[in-house]
Write an enzyme that holds these catalytic residues in place. Structure first.
Site, PDB file in Angstrom:
ATOM      1  N   GLY A  82       0.843  -1.186   0.000  1.00  0.00           N
ATOM      2  CA  GLY A  82       0.000   0.000   0.000  1.00  0.00           C
ATOM      3  C   GLY A  82       0.880   1.238   0.000  1.00  0.00           C
ATOM      4  O   GLY A  82       2.008   1.208   0.509  1.00  0.00           O
ATOM      5  N   GLN A 141       2.832   9.969   1.414  1.00  0.00           N
ATOM      6  CA  GLN A 141       4.158   9.362   1.587  1.00  0.00           C
ATOM      7  C   GLN A 141       5.144   9.766   0.494  1.00  0.00           C
ATOM      8  O   GLN A 141       6.348   9.635   0.661  1.00  0.00           O
ATOM      9  CB  GLN A 141       4.041   7.837   1.604  1.00  0.00           C
ATOM     10  CG  GLN A 141       3.314   7.290   2.823  1.00  0.00           C
ATOM     11  CD  GLN A 141       3.177   5.788   2.746  1.00  0.00           C
ATOM     12  OE1 GLN A 141       2.223   5.288   2.177  1.00  0.00           O
ATOM     13  NE2 GLN A 141       4.137   5.071   3.291  1.00  0.00           N
ATOM     14  N   CYS A 154       5.270  -0.270   7.229  1.00  0.00           N
ATOM     15  CA  CYS A 154       5.004   0.903   6.395  1.00  0.00           C
ATOM     16  C   CYS A 154       6.279   1.279   5.649  1.00  0.00           C
ATOM     17  O   CYS A 154       7.366   1.262   6.232  1.00  0.00           O
ATOM     18  CB  CYS A 154       4.584   2.057   7.308  1.00  0.00           C
ATOM     19  SG  CYS A 154       4.231   3.582   6.430  1.00  0.00           S
ATOM     20  N   LEU A 155       6.147   1.643   4.390  1.00  0.00           N
ATOM     21  CA  LEU A 155       7.332   2.028   3.614  1.00  0.00           C
ATOM     22  C   LEU A 155       7.981   3.294   4.176  1.00  0.00           C
ATOM     23  O   LEU A 155       9.151   3.549   3.923  1.00  0.00           O
ATOM     24  CB  LEU A 155       6.955   2.240   2.138  1.00  0.00           C
ATOM     25  CG  LEU A 155       6.529   0.982   1.356  1.00  0.00           C
ATOM     26  CD1 LEU A 155       6.194   1.345  -0.079  1.00  0.00           C
ATOM     27  CD2 LEU A 155       7.595  -0.097   1.419  1.00  0.00           C
ATOM     28  N   HIS A 191      -2.638   7.962   6.700  1.00  0.00           N
ATOM     29  CA  HIS A 191      -1.576   8.748   6.043  1.00  0.00           C
ATOM     30  C   HIS A 191      -2.149  10.045   5.474  1.00  0.00           C
ATOM     31  O   HIS A 191      -1.547  11.106   5.593  1.00  0.00           O
ATOM     32  CB  HIS A 191      -0.948   7.955   4.891  1.00  0.00           C
ATOM     33  CG  HIS A 191       0.131   7.008   5.322  1.00  0.00           C
ATOM     34  ND1 HIS A 191       1.245   7.407   6.011  1.00  0.00           N
ATOM     35  CD2 HIS A 191       0.278   5.671   5.134  1.00  0.00           C
ATOM     36  CE1 HIS A 191       2.029   6.354   6.236  1.00  0.00           C
ATOM     37  NE2 HIS A 191       1.462   5.291   5.720  1.00  0.00           N
TER      38      HIS A 191
HETATM   39 NI    NI Z   1       2.156   3.328   5.609  1.00  0.00          NI
END
Ligand code: NI
Length: 168
Positions: free
Chosen positions: A46, A51, A93-94, A139
């Site tokens: 995702g 981000q 999470c990235l 986010h």
């Molecule tokens: Ni994330």
């Protein structure tokens, strides 16, 4: 298409609130293509526009396995209309690489979003879809999943991120 830079916690830009998308034009389509390329390169499931430092209400997901064909899901102007139950599951999470922590979420959600053609969908999700939807929607509202953890744990994670991303 381009690989975009993914912001890392505790970057302040991750706290910006994304704005609604009024027109799904070529700019949005190109953003989705870039976000998808970025997510696949980073092996994420995702990715929210926040981000990649774009303050627009859009996130993507792909939960297909390694041996399955790509199945890109696009959520524009997503919102949660109702929630039921509670569930604890481990999230990553990235924007917080190599950190996996347990977070309390709603078990089932009823939500609304638009697809890339502007069509409005309503859906009931549970399991991974529900968790991921809540995580990505957070986010867009400027919240990273580690902010649900204790201050002590957050400080530990900030130190870990500093070590990983220390300037060369
Ligand atoms: Ni994330």
């Amino acid at each position: 298409m381009a690989i975009l830079e993914v912001l890392h916690f505790p970057d302040k830009r991750l706290h910006l609130i994304a704005k609604p998308i009024l027109q799904i034009n070529s700019e949005i389509k190109s953003l989705v293509a870039d976000m998808a390329q970025t997510m696949y390169k980073e092996n994420g499931i995702g990715l929210a526009a926040t981000q990649v430092n774009v303050q627009k209400r859009i996130f993507i997901m792909d939960h297909s396995g390694n041996d399955e064909p790509e199945n890109l899901l696009v959520f524009i102007n997503p919102e949660i209309l109702s929630r039921t139950g509670e569930v604890v599951s481990e999230e990553g999470c990235l924007s917080v690489p190599s950190v996996y922590e347990k977070v309390l979420r709603s078990e089932e959600i009823f939500c609304r979003f638009q697809d890339l053609d502007g069509k409005i969908h309503e859906a009931r999700y549970n399991g991974l879809m529900s968790i991921c939807f809540q995580h990505e929607l957070d986010h867009l509202d400027g919240k990273v999943f580690v902010e649900y953890l204790s201050g002590l744990k957050q400080n530990f994670i900030k130190k870990k991120m500093k070590k990983i991303f220390k300037p060369i």
